[in-house]
Design a protein around this motif. Structure first.
Motif, PDB file in Angstrom:
ATOM      1  N   LYS A   1      85.880  58.587  32.509  1.00 19.75           N
ATOM      2  CA  LYS A   1      86.137  59.835  31.783  1.00 19.75           C
ATOM      3  C   LYS A   1      87.511  60.402  32.143  1.00 19.75           C
ATOM      4  N   ALA A   2      87.812  60.422  33.445  1.00 20.36           N
ATOM      5  CA  ALA A   2      89.117  60.920  33.892  1.00 20.36           C
ATOM      6  C   ALA A   2      90.239  60.034  33.357  1.00 20.36           C
TER       7      ALA A   2
ATOM      8  N   TYR B   1      93.974  61.491  33.347  1.00 22.56           N
ATOM      9  CA  TYR B   1      94.081  62.343  34.533  1.00 22.56           C
ATOM     10  C   TYR B   1      94.505  61.575  35.793  1.00 22.56           C
ATOM     11  N   GLY B   2      94.817  60.301  35.656  1.00 20.72           N
ATOM     12  CA  GLY B   2      95.343  59.555  36.798  1.00 20.72           C
ATOM     13  C   GLY B   2      94.577  58.308  37.170  1.00 20.72           C
ATOM     14  N   THR B   3      93.262  58.291  36.953  1.00 22.45           N
ATOM     15  CA  THR B   3      92.490  57.118  37.374  1.00 22.45           C
ATOM     16  C   THR B   3      92.768  55.899  36.495  1.00 22.45           C
ATOM     17  N   GLU B   4      93.429  56.102  35.362  1.00 22.56           N
ATOM     18  CA  GLU B   4      93.829  54.954  34.540  1.00 22.56           C
ATOM     19  C   GLU B   4      94.920  54.129  35.234  1.00 22.56           C
TER      20      GLU B   4
ATOM     21  N   HIS C   1      91.017  60.613  29.691  1.00 23.97           N
ATOM     22  CA  HIS C   1      91.796  61.832  29.453  1.00 23.97           C
ATOM     23  C   HIS C   1      93.187  61.764  30.075  1.00 23.97           C
TER      24      HIS C   1
ATOM     25  N   ASN D   1      82.422  58.916  35.592  1.00 22.14           N
ATOM     26  CA  ASN D   1      83.436  59.954  35.811  1.00 22.14           C
ATOM     27  C   ASN D   1      84.824  59.336  35.985  1.00 22.14           C
TER      28      ASN D   1
END
Length: 692
Positions: free
Chosen positions: A103-104, A109-112, A107, A100
């Motif tokens: 995955k985030a 969504y910030g966790t990168e 996309h 997860n």
């Protein structure tokens, strides 16, 4: 059989090579050729997080229900297609959180923008997860779906290139193997992307993030000056090539681990000045006099692993701040450089507690996503860990049945928290976690047990300790023709005296008590096996079952049973029926319900045109086996095994039992003899106790 000759072996090697695959992996083309590749497959431009997520998903997944909770098992972590020894079992929930995270990040969504920190006790598979991600990336980059490209520079005269007089050595590789699309100047990108993405679905559209590293920026500006800003001519000095990740070659995969503070500095992460080239280029700020070969540099577009991350000096941890949040690193004498890579660290609990208590590290804590990696708490998965190393292919010494199981059982018990329910033992809790159903406990109860045990699996005995002690047993007892559970349990217990991670006598005492529980459970297991081997006479069980069914049929229908010897009709044999039912703890006040249940089951089968088979009813099957064992035990005189004299008739019967143990349960002759002697001694003690 003769050894093959050198020419035969060379011929074999020739047939094994895959020249076409080599050519595919070393493809070289122009920048325009690369644009054609991107057009046909936009995924070649993915960032590091997207690539890892796609890699994991490419192996598929399996959904299953455990205690009413829907779980996902990602095949990437268990596949045998690469690094079979690193397959990971029993950590579905932590691995779901890990996927997860990717995955985030994929996309956006910030966790990168975060450091992924794997946290848990020693030996809980933290480094194994990181290693599997690295090995997986190496393999994925060699596949068509995982293909990625970088570029080289030719800095000589274009005439030499046109004349075909340029050798491979004349090309300077991009030191951070960047995506060739980084060559497109910032001012051109918006128009380029608008045109490229015009007719693509949102999930197929590409982006260009980041800029060239200092070395490539220098080459680009130099060529732009040479051609008076003609971008097309600059691109003639560029060749695009496919490359594959390799930790050994330091391409796309980096590993950084703490050393002595005096022998380690930040240049290992961000590169260092090449002092020999300063004399050539005249300045230490000239990118041509700098080696962009730090772990952050070489891991660009892939993954960097920080081993025991929180043991690093604080100065190194500061480098992680910009690397994670802004995706930039700072090399000496140069502006910040863009990086595209996944940062994975792992740490044990003592170091993590220091981080939590360090108020000066708030920034790092805020940029960290922690995923707890506990020890396994499911017995069957723990067994699989040890069976990877200790199996018939790897170990020539015979390993008696249940040897691995008892070691795994003890390891699991040390990790479980004592249940708060008074009617539940720790051993029963382990069995519930392993999928066994126990009377009075539902799946909801199992969920409650897990919820109330928040730190379960974060303490206890490491799999490494178990592996070491099994290895010791194999070495110490190999002359005995094999190892058995008692040999391994002796090693487990004796090793507790010198276990470096057990710091107090109270823990040692508890672990010894748990080992005693395991010994009792093993005794029950082998008693059961010997009982089944003794009562494995199928015809005798069938006759006993038919007799029981005739009696309960007559009982439930209030009829009499015909005596097959006298022909007379008699009352149902209550003594026979109860002698069977008592074997599976059917109380007297429940006997009527149990008998009706059996008859209803037989009736339902008859309606479907099926015949009743006692083997389809596990409880009845077990009851019949135990009854037959009780009837045959005395005739076999199992307890006589502990004496020195055994008559011929008894020996023949014992040999039949040994044969069944070998055939049906995996024993060899020695271990079958040992287990029969052990079970015989149990019965001998029981008989002696009864006589008293």
């Amino acid at each position: 059989m003769t050894t093959p000759s050198g020419s035969q072996l060379m011929s074999l090697l020739s047939t094994l090579q895959d020249q076409q695959n080599y050519q595919n992996l070393h493809w070289v083309g122009s920048f325009q050729d690369y644009l054609d590749i991107v057009t046909n497959n936009p995924k070649v431009t993915r960032n590091a997080f997207q690539r890892i997520y796609d890699m994991i998903m490419s192996y598929g997944l399996e959904e299953f229900i455990d205690a009413k909770k829907k779980l996902i098992r990602y095949n990437f972590f268990t596949t045998n297609e690469f690094d079979e020894q690193d397959a990971i079992f029993g950590l579905e929930i932590p691995l779901m959180r890990l996927v997860n995270f990717f995955k985030a990040a994929a996309h956006g969504y910030g966790t990168e923008k975060r450091v992924l920190l794997l946290h848990g006790p020693v030996g809980s598979a933290k480094s194994t997860i990181a290693r599997r991600l690295k090995r997986g990336l190496e393999r994925y980059s060699r596949s068509e779906n995982g293909a990625l490209y970088t570029f080289d520079w030719f800095l000589g005269d274009i005439e030499d290139l046109d004349a075909g007089e340029v050798k491979d050595a004349d090309w300077d590789p991009c030191p951070m193997h960047e995506d060739p699309l980084h060559l497109i100047p910032l001012e051109m990108r918006e128009a380029f992307l608008k045109e490229f993405n015009a007719n693509l679905e949102p999930d197929e559209q590409i982006t260009i993030t980041g800029d060239l590293d200092p070395s490539c920026r220098y080459n680009f500006r130099d060529l732009m000056r040479r051609y008076n800003g003609d971008f097309a001519k600059v691109l003639r000095h560029v060749r695009v090539r496919r490359f594959v990740f390799s930790e050994q070659d330091r391409v796309g995969i980096g590993t950084f681990q703490p050393k002595d503070e005096k022998n380690q500095d930040s240049t290992e992460l961000t590169g260092d000045i090449n002092y020999r080239k300063i004399a050539i280029y005249g300045s230490d700020s000239d990118p041509r006099a700098f080696s962009f070969d730090g772990e952050f540099n070489i891991a660009n577009r892939g993954i960097i692993e920080f081993v025991e991350m929180l043991k690093l000096d604080t100065a190194f941890l500061y480098d992680l701040l910009g690397a994670s949040q802004e995706h930039r690193i700072k090399s000496k004498k140069f502006a910040q450089t863009h990086i595209d890579e996944v940062i994975v660290g792992h740490t044990n609990e003592p170091e993590f507690r220091k981080l939590e208590n360090n108020e000066f590290m708030e920034a790092l804590k805020d940029r960290t996503v922690r995923i707890d990696i506990p020890y396994i708490t499911r017995l069957r998965d723990e067994i699989r860990i040890y069976e990877k190393d200790f199996n018939s292919e790897n170990v020539r010494v015979h390993i008696a049945p249940h040897t691995i199981e008892v070691a795994a059982m003890w390891a699991i018990l040390t990790r479980l928290e004592e249940p708060k329910r008074a009617n539940l033992t720790l051993l029963q809790k382990m069995k519930l976690y392993n999928g066994k159903s126990l009377p009075g406990f539902t799946e909801d109860n199992i969920k409650e047990l897990r919820k109330e045990s928040r730190r379960e699996g974060m303490e206890g005995i490491s799999p490494r300790y178990i592996q070491d002690k099994i290895s010791n047993a194999l070495v110490n007892y190999q002359s005995d023709g094999g190892i058995n559970p008692f040999m391994v349990m002796n090693e487990l217990e004796s090793g507790l005296k010198t276990h470096s991670l057990i710091t107090n006598e109270e823990d040692r005492k508890r672990y010894r008590e748990l080992l005693a529980i395991v010994k009792e459970e093993y005794a029950d297991i082998v008693k059961n096996e010997v009982q089944r081997a003794i009562s494995a006479d199928e015809e005798a069980i069938k006759r006993l079952c038919a007799n029981y069914i005739d009696n309960i049929k007559a009982y439930t229908q209030r009829e009499k049973v015909r005596n097959k010897f006298t022909g007379a009709y008699e009352e149902p044999d209550e003594r026979l029926m109860r002698s069977i039912e008592e074997k599976i703890d059917i109380p007297d006040n429940r006997k009527d319900d149990f008998r009706r249940e059996i008859m209803n089951y037989i009736g339902a089968l008859a309606i479907e045109g099926k015949t009743f088979d006692y083997r389809t009813n596990e409880r009845l099957h077990r009851a019949l086996e135990l009854k037959l064992f009780e009837d045959q035990k005395d005739s076999i005189k199992l307890t006589s095994l502990v004496s020195s004299v055994v008559d011929k008739d008894t020996q023949e019967k014992i040999d039949v039992v040994k044969t069944r143990l070998i055939r049906d349960f995996g024993y060899n002759d020695q271990s079958a003899t040992d287990v029969l002697n052990y079970v015989a001694s149990i019965f001998a003690r029981g008989d002696a106790t009864q006589r008293k």
